[in-house]
Enzyme design. Structure first.
Site, PDB file in Angstrom:
ATOM      1  N   CYS A   1       0.848  -1.190   0.000  1.00 46.70           N
ATOM      2  CA  CYS A   1       0.000   0.000   0.000  1.00 46.70           C
ATOM      3  C   CYS A   1       0.888   1.247   0.000  1.00 46.70           C
ATOM      4  CB  CYS A   1      -0.868  -0.050   1.272  1.00 46.70           C
ATOM      5  SG  CYS A   1      -1.872   1.406   1.582  1.00 46.70           S
ATOM      6  N   GLY A   2       0.356   2.337  -0.483  1.00 44.72           N
ATOM      7  CA  GLY A   2       1.087   3.601  -0.432  1.00 44.72           C
ATOM      8  C   GLY A   2       1.417   4.025   0.994  1.00 44.72           C
TER       9      GLY A   2
END
Length: 162
Positions: A36-37
Site C-alpha cells: 500500500c502507499g
C-alpha cells in the site's frame, strides 16, 4: 452494559490471544497492508513503539486484504516482510476483515465506538488507526494518512493519565 475490548480475543497464527492481556496499556490498533502507499508507516509505527512501549504502550497490527488486494500474503509472509523491511517488533496478528459480512468482532467493536469522517462506520482504507486507553475505551480514530508520529502526543497523554 456494552462489550469491552477486553472481552474479545484475536488470532495470531494458531493462537487465540485474549485482548485482556493488554489491560492497563495504551493501545494503537491498525489495519495494515504490505503493498500500500501507506506501507512506509510501518517505520513510524516501529519508532513510536520503541519510544513508548517501555512506558506502557502497545501497537496491535492486523493485516487486511480488503482494499485493493494490497495484502495478498500469508500470515508468515507478512510477518517476515515486516520484520525484514521495517524491523518490526510489535505484534502482527493474523489477517482479518474489517468490513462486510465477515468483519472481525474486534473491528465491529472499534467501528461502533469510534466512527470515521462524517460519522461513517466502515473502514475506508489500510492504516486506519484506533487509540484505546488503559481501561479499554476507544478514545479516537485516525485516518490512514495520519502518521504514527503525529499521534504520539495523544498516546503520551493517555500513558500519563491515571
Amino acid at each position: 452494559m456494552s462489550q469491552s475490548i477486553y472481552d474479545l480475543s484475536v488470532k495470531r497464527g494458531s493462537e487465540e490471544v485474549p485482548l485482556s492481556k493488554y489491560k492497563d496499556k495504551v493501545l494503537l490498533i491498525v489495519n495494515t497492508a504490505s503493498q500500500c502507499g501507506f506501507t512506509p508507516q510501518y517505520k513510524g509505527l516501529q519508532e513510536t513503539y520503541e519510544k513508548l512501549n517501555p512506558k506502557g504502550f502497545e501497537i496491535l497490527a492486523f493485516p487486511c486484504n480488503q482494499f485493493g488486494e494490497q495484502e495478498p500474503g500469508t500470515d508468515a509472509e507478512i510477518k517476515t516482510f515486516c520484520e525484514r523491511t521495517f524491523m518490526t517488533t510489535f505484534p502482527i496478528f493474523s489477517k482479518l476483515e474489517v468490513n462486510g459480512a465477515n468483519t472481525d468482532p474486534l473491528y465491529a467493536h472499534l467501528k461502533k465506538e469510534a466512527s470515521g469522517f462524517l460519522g461513517l462506520k466502515d473502514i475506508k482504507w489500510n492504516f486506519t488507526k484506533f487509540l484505546v486507553d488503559k481501561h479499554g475505551k476507544v478514545v479516537k480514530r485516525y485516518a490512514p494518512m495520519t502518521k504514527p508520529e503525529d499521534i504520539e502526543k495523544d498516546i503520551v497523554k493517555l500513558i500519563e493519565k491515571p
